[in-house]
Scaffold this motif. Structure first.
Motif, short mmCIF file in Angstrom:
data_model
loop_
_atom_site.label_atom_id
_atom_site.label_comp_id
_atom_site.label_asym_id
_atom_site.label_seq_id
_atom_site.Cartn_x
_atom_site.Cartn_y
_atom_site.Cartn_z
N LEU A 1 58.88 51.35 -7.28
CA LEU A 1 59.21 51.17 -5.87
C LEU A 1 59.73 49.75 -5.65
O LEU A 1 59.23 48.79 -6.25
N ALA A 2 60.73 49.64 -4.78
CA ALA A 2 61.29 48.34 -4.45
C ALA A 2 60.97 48.01 -2.99
O ALA A 2 61.07 48.88 -2.12
N PRO A 3 60.60 46.76 -2.70
CA PRO A 3 60.38 46.38 -1.30
C PRO A 3 61.69 46.39 -0.53
O PRO A 3 62.76 46.17 -1.11
N ARG A 4 61.60 46.64 0.76
CA ARG A 4 62.82 46.69 1.58
C ARG A 4 63.44 45.31 1.72
O ARG A 4 64.67 45.19 1.82
N THR A 5 62.61 44.28 1.74
CA THR A 5 63.08 42.90 1.75
C THR A 5 62.27 42.13 0.71
O THR A 5 61.15 42.53 0.39
N PRO A 6 62.81 41.06 0.14
CA PRO A 6 62.06 40.31 -0.88
C PRO A 6 60.70 39.85 -0.35
O PRO A 6 60.55 39.46 0.81
N VAL A 7 59.69 39.91 -1.20
CA VAL A 7 58.35 39.48 -0.83
C VAL A 7 58.06 38.13 -1.46
O VAL A 7 58.45 37.87 -2.60
N SER A 8 57.41 37.26 -0.69
CA SER A 8 57.15 35.90 -1.17
C SER A 8 55.97 35.84 -2.13
O SER A 8 55.88 34.94 -2.96
N ARG A 9 55.05 36.80 -2.01
CA ARG A 9 53.86 36.78 -2.87
C ARG A 9 53.68 38.17 -3.51
O ARG A 9 52.83 38.95 -3.10
N PRO A 10 54.48 38.48 -4.51
CA PRO A 10 54.39 39.81 -5.12
C PRO A 10 53.04 40.10 -5.75
O PRO A 10 52.67 41.27 -5.90
N GLU A 11 52.30 39.05 -6.11
CA GLU A 11 50.97 39.29 -6.71
C GLU A 11 49.99 39.89 -5.72
O GLU A 11 48.93 40.41 -6.12
N LYS A 12 50.32 39.83 -4.44
CA LYS A 12 49.44 40.41 -3.42
C LYS A 12 49.88 41.83 -3.03
O LYS A 12 49.28 42.43 -2.14
N CYS A 13 50.90 42.35 -3.67
CA CYS A 13 51.40 43.69 -3.35
C CYS A 13 50.99 44.67 -4.43
O CYS A 13 50.77 44.30 -5.58
N TYR A 14 50.96 45.93 -4.06
CA TYR A 14 50.58 46.98 -5.00
C TYR A 14 51.08 48.32 -4.47
O TYR A 14 51.43 48.46 -3.29
N ILE A 15 51.15 49.29 -5.36
CA ILE A 15 51.50 50.66 -4.96
C ILE A 15 50.24 51.37 -4.50
O ILE A 15 49.20 51.32 -5.16
N GLU A 16 50.37 52.04 -3.36
CA GLU A 16 49.24 52.75 -2.76
C GLU A 16 49.64 54.21 -2.56
O GLU A 16 50.76 54.50 -2.14
N SER A 17 48.74 55.13 -2.88
CA SER A 17 49.00 56.55 -2.66
C SER A 17 48.23 57.02 -1.45
O SER A 17 47.45 56.28 -0.84
N SER A 18 48.41 58.29 -1.11
CA SER A 18 47.67 58.87 0.00
C SER A 18 46.18 58.94 -0.30
O SER A 18 45.38 59.18 0.60
N HIS A 19 45.79 58.72 -1.56
CA HIS A 19 44.38 58.71 -1.94
C HIS A 19 43.85 57.32 -2.21
O HIS A 19 42.68 57.17 -2.60
N GLY A 20 44.70 56.29 -2.05
CA GLY A 20 44.20 54.93 -2.21
C GLY A 20 44.99 54.11 -3.21
O GLY A 20 46.16 54.40 -3.52
N TYR A 21 44.34 53.11 -3.75
CA TYR A 21 44.97 52.12 -4.63
C TYR A 21 45.47 52.75 -5.92
O TYR A 21 44.79 53.54 -6.56
N VAL A 22 46.72 52.38 -6.30
CA VAL A 22 47.29 52.80 -7.57
C VAL A 22 47.51 51.59 -8.46
O VAL A 22 47.26 51.62 -9.66
#
Length: 386
Positions: free
Chosen positions: A250-271
């Motif tokens: 997955l790609a963010p819609r706009t660049p993120v300044s802190r990618p280490e704080k981002c993650y992929i999440e599903s309808s069941h929670g953290y991925v």
């Protein structure tokens, strides 16, 4: 010595029309019903290629536990078309069980129907079927006698029967063929024996060969989230577990300044996921969920159930909450020495008498460090007498 003189219990049978090649009298793709030993008590009209499944449990004397069926045999007009013989089972074959059972039906109803036809990519060692992989061709206008025999480990057998009445209807069969063609055209056609790549704006899904046990149509939905880091991707509108993990990017819609704080999440929670070259990637097992990027910059919260009021304390209790990525680690120290907390029903407990500490009636300093999956950390300190 354990006693078992109870035959397996059959809760129901499910009949399927092979997509594009058959129909049954409900007009839909399948039908569930109860059965008995009397074949004439249940008659289902059908034409073309059909398959069956059974929902059953094995019981024993003096216990309420339910067990699996050792042997399931399906005969049609006296000829065996399918058998499962559960004598051995390898741990790495677990994902294939979802192909043997009707997994979407189970997710909706908790009723576990075991199919008596074998998907082309299902290699479970204890399943055997005829040259038609357990599917039955109803191509004559007559009654077909279906007979199930279910046997447990002690040799107790339950036999149930039903009748499929062949009723030629070329118009219905043509409708079934048309529906299957429309289904194939409704999304991305995935062949089970080949690697597949499915792309949408801001999303790429890589499915390895052998991850599917049969050909599937993947209907990917994309929902724009105005306040989201990425779009929301609904990969499929049905439950679809994989035998092997696929890679979702997955790609963010706009660049993120802190990618280490981002993650992929599903309808069941953290991925989770790793970040490289503007994309987050993670390994997933279920295509029947929705996925999006999320961000977590808030540290976990520690709520103490122990009252630190200057009195002696012998048991430490707390609850941990994290509304984002979830708690990754929890460590506790008393006067710099590690002490073990155990969790039960969401409450973390440390009984000091079970630690190396000795009750000396002196002031102690407790330090807990709680970290979530995105590296946000809470450090909490308390003083007590022990």
């Amino acid at each position: 010595m354990l006693t078992d003189d109870i035959s397996p219990v059959v809760h129901g049978v499910k009949l399927y029309a092979c997509p594009g090649r058959g129909w049954i009298d409900t007009g839909g793709s399948s039908k569930t019903f109860t059965v008995t030993a009397d074949a004439s008590a249940r008659v289902v009209r059908a034409w073309g290629c059909v398959g069956a499944a059974v929902w059953a449990d094995d019981l024993m004397n003096n216990t309420q536990n339910k067990f699996g069926i050792r042997r399931i045999t399906l005969k049609v007009d006296g000829r065996q078309v399918f058998q499962s013989l559960m004598d051995e089972f390898m741990p790495d074959e677990n994902p294939l069980v979802n192909s043997w059972g009707d997994y979407p039906h189970y997710r909706k109803t908790k009723h576990w129907y075991l199919k008596s036809f074998v998907d082309p990519g299902n290699t479970l060692c204890f399943l055997s079927a005829d040259e038609n992989r357990g599917w039955v061709d109803v191509d004559e206008e007559r009654d077909y006698l279906f007979e199930y025999a279910l046997e447990d480990l002690k040799g107790n057998v339950r036999v149930c029967r039903f009748t499929v009445r062949g009723e030629r209807d070329d118009a219905r069969l043509a409708e079934a063929e048309e529906r299957e063609q429309l289904r194939k055209a409704s999304g991305a056609w995935l062949e089970h024996g080949r690697p597949q790549v499915v792309q949408r704006p801001g999303m790429e899904l890589r499915i390895p060969a052998g991850a599917l046990t049969k050909d599937e149509v993947l209907r990917v939905g994309v929902e724009v989230k105005e306040d989201g880091i990425s779009n929301l991707y609904v990969l499929h509108d049905e439950f679809l577990p994989l035998v092997k993990r696929a890679t979702l990017m997955l790609a963010p819609r706009t660049p993120v300044s802190r990618p280490e704080k981002c993650y992929i999440e599903s309808s069941h929670g953290y991925v989770g996921g790793d970040y490289a070259d503007g994309w987050f990637s993670a390994r997933i097992r279920d295509l029947g969920e929705s996925y999006a990027l999320a961000m977590d910059t808030v540290a976990p919260v520690v709520r103490w159930k122990t009252a630190f009021n200057g009195k002696k304390v012998s048991v430490l209790r707390c609850e941990l909450t994290d509304g984002g990525s979830g708690v990754k680690s929890f460590k506790a120290y008393v006067d710099g020495r590690f002490v073990l907390f155990t969790s039960y029903r969401g409450v973390w407990t440390c009984r000091l008498k079970e630690t190396p500490l000795r009750p000396e009636g002196k002031r102690r300093r407790l330090t807990v460090k709680v970290t979530d999956r995105c590296g946000n950390e809470t450090v909490d300190e308390k003083e007590f007498i022990y």
